[in-house]
Design an enzyme around this catalytic site. Structure first.
Site, PDB file in Angstrom:
ATOM      1  N   TYR A   1       0.838  -1.197   0.000  1.00 39.38           N
ATOM      2  CA  TYR A   1       0.000   0.000   0.000  1.00 39.38           C
ATOM      3  C   TYR A   1       0.875   1.249   0.000  1.00 39.38           C
ATOM      4  CZ  TYR A   1      -3.264   3.613   1.360  1.00 39.38           C
ATOM      5  OH  TYR A   1      -4.010   4.760   1.388  1.00 39.38           O
TER       6      TYR A   1
ATOM      7  N   GLY B   1      -7.298   4.282  -0.472  1.00 37.35           N
ATOM      8  CA  GLY B   1      -8.629   4.261   0.097  1.00 37.35           C
ATOM      9  C   GLY B   1      -9.386   3.017  -0.329  1.00 37.35           C
TER      10      GLY B   1
END
Length: 540
Positions: A60, A67
């Site tokens: 990530y 998100g």
């Protein structure tokens, strides 16, 4: 220390930035430099990010979406475009631009967070941000858009998109596009690398930057409130006994003790106080008698905010954070390997996702400060009423502090203004208690910390204006105290400072500019400087 040796520069090391230093950069244009050890930490963190990129593992912030789109993998050749797209898409703020001091406070706080060495940006990114501060290039940042989680995304995006030559920035009196603004600082636009866009925008730096300025401002404000309250205590012939050390010792709150000590210091050698020391009045109204207790509670609220701001200024608040893998082993309650088992990265690096960007620790304290400042304004307004109101004031003071009352209104409407300001303080709301989920409900609880900071900032301004009104009225009331009786050393200096800006009110005249001038006397610190010059020990 290399570039950290410029005289007067604020040296950023990720560990020791203070609210006073933030204010120096934000308001006084102090230059910023990076400590050598911090540069080493930045380089080491970047090496760890490069290791992750080379591994092709899905991480990530490096090669995934954001998100709700976190599960979307981004190919290696598109990683740079991902970071650029992030700055562009998140530059979606609204409203009037933030003041320059707020932008500078945000930038210096962001640089300090990056140089802790957990964000993984290249050194050149830190140098570009530092150059913006030192060369006076100030990104145009719309005020509204942050939810305080995932940090102050939109404001930070507007602030940092200038690094890639986009957005807008002010340079002197000119407003330029990002590329032209960079050129003024002798810089070329950057091409962002892996994770750098996210590292630039994911954090609490607008909130904590505003919070740092608030700490400086409200510590000054509460000292000014002690000054105003001391002068009011004298001119209303109220007693200073409630500030006696024995009373404070049996209820030993730090803030209460400090305000009581200030009142004693301010009224030292007061002939006015001595003149009625043995009068037959039993007790004064709460607005003067309980001054140490109320002002002290406000002091404690400011200290509570300071504690959080000092920690937050020197924290890593973006997500994910980049660690050396061996530095996290054994730090989990689940056993020595639990943290590494959940970490993404290579044998050398671990990239951990968490929630350090959530601004709740600041939001709650900022709302607490708003409540406290509202009380500071409220008790000052009540002291104004004690001086003006013919139904409550002392017999030596004429109605509304004017001769020939009726034909003249004196300071009557100044109290209306104080009351309106107090009502606006009460209507400010408490943003930290609100919540609106975003990002497809992935970000389902937000802090509203930036809104809380702005609300506290506006409340501090209103409270300062109420104190300005109190000082104007107290100086006018002093004109009706028996001739020849000198005020205390500190309160007398406050009276003289007010009188340099506002003459006695002999005839009705417009008061707005005079009230504003005395509010500026409070806000600027000039009042405190004048008072401290007259005292043996400065106000605490």
């Amino acid at each position: 220390m290399s570039d950290a040796e410029g005289e007067g520069a604020v040296v950023l090391d990720g560990e020791s930035l203070t609210p006073a230093e933030v204010a120096a950069v934000a308001r006084e244009g102090a230059e910023v430099a990076i400590a050598d050890e911090a540069r080493e930490a930045v380089r080491a963190a970047r090496e760890r990010v490069e290791d992750v990129v080379e591994s092709d593992e899905g991480v990530y912030g490096v090669n995934t979406g954001f998100g709700e789109l976190v599960d979307e993998r981004i190919p290696r050749e598109a990683v740079a475009q991902l970071q650029t797209n992030l700055l562009r898409s998140h530059s979606a703020g609204s409203g009037e631009p933030l003041p320059t001091e707020a932008v500078r406070a945000m930038l210096v706080a962001r640089v300090n967070a990056l140089v802790k060495g957990y964000s993984g940006v290249r050194e050149v990114v830190v140098d570009h941000l530092t150059a913006l501060l030192n060369e006076g290039v100030h990104p145009v940042v719309p005020r509204t858009g942050s939810l305080g989680a995932s940090g102050d995304l939109a404001p930070l995006a507007h602030a940092t998109i200038v690094l890639i030559g986009e957005g807008e920035a002010g340079v002197g009196d000119e407003r330029l596009d990002g590329e032209a603004a960079l050129a003024r600082a002798g810089l070329e636009p950057l091409t962002l690398g892996a994770k750098e866009g996210l590292a630039l925008i994911n954090g609490t730096q607008l909130t904590v930057g505003l919070g740092a300025l608030l700490v400086v401002d409200t510590e000054r404000l509460v000292r000014a409130a002690d000054v105003a309250g001391a002068l009011t205590t004298e001119v209303t012939l109220s007693s200073t006994v409630p500030s006696h050390p024995a009373i404070q010792a049996v209820r030993p709150h730090d803030g209460q003790a400090d305000s009581a000590a200030n009142l004693r210091r301010l009224t030292a050698d007061s002939e006015i106080v001595d003149s009625h020391r043995n009068c037959d009045r039993v007790q004064d109204a709460y607005s003067t008698r309980c001054l140490p207790q109320v002002h002290g509670a406000v002091r404690d609220a400011v200290t509570h905010l300071r504690d959080a701001v000092e920690v937050e200024l020197n924290s890593a608040t973006d997500n994910p954070l980049v660690f050396q893998r061996d530095s996290i082993a054994g730090r989990s309650d689940d056993g020595a390997t639990a943290a590494t088992a959940r970490a993404s990265g290579t044998d050398r690096a671990a990239v951990l996702s968490g929630g350090n960007f959530h601004g709740e620790v600041l939001a709650l304290r900022l709302d607490y400060l708003t409540s406290a400042l509202t009380e500071l304004a409220a008790i000052a307004e009540r002291r104004v009423d004690r001086m003006l109101n013919p139904n409550t004031q002392e017999s030596h003071l004429p109605p509304f502090l004017t001769t020939d009352a009726g034909l003249r209104s004196g300071y009557m409407i100044a109290q209306y203004t104080a009351a309106a300001l107090v009502n606006e303080c009460r209507a400010a709301g408490r943003p930290s208690t609100d919540n609106t989920p975003v990002s497809g409900n992935q970000e389902d609880h937000v802090s509203m910390s930036a809104t809380a900071a702005w609300s506290a900032r506006e409340t501090a301004d209103r409270a300062g204006r109420v104190l300005g009104i109190e000082l104007c009225c107290a100086a006018q009331a002093a004109e009706f105290v028996d001739d020849g009786l000198a005020p205390g050393r500190g309160s007398g200096a406050a009276y003289e400072a007010v009188r340099e800006r506002v003459p006695p009110l002999d005839e009705d005249r417009p008061l707005a500019d005079e009230l504003a001038a005395v509010a500026d006397l409070v806000r600027s610190g000039d009042l405190e400087a004048r008072v401290n010059a007259a005292l043996d020990e400065p106000l605490t």
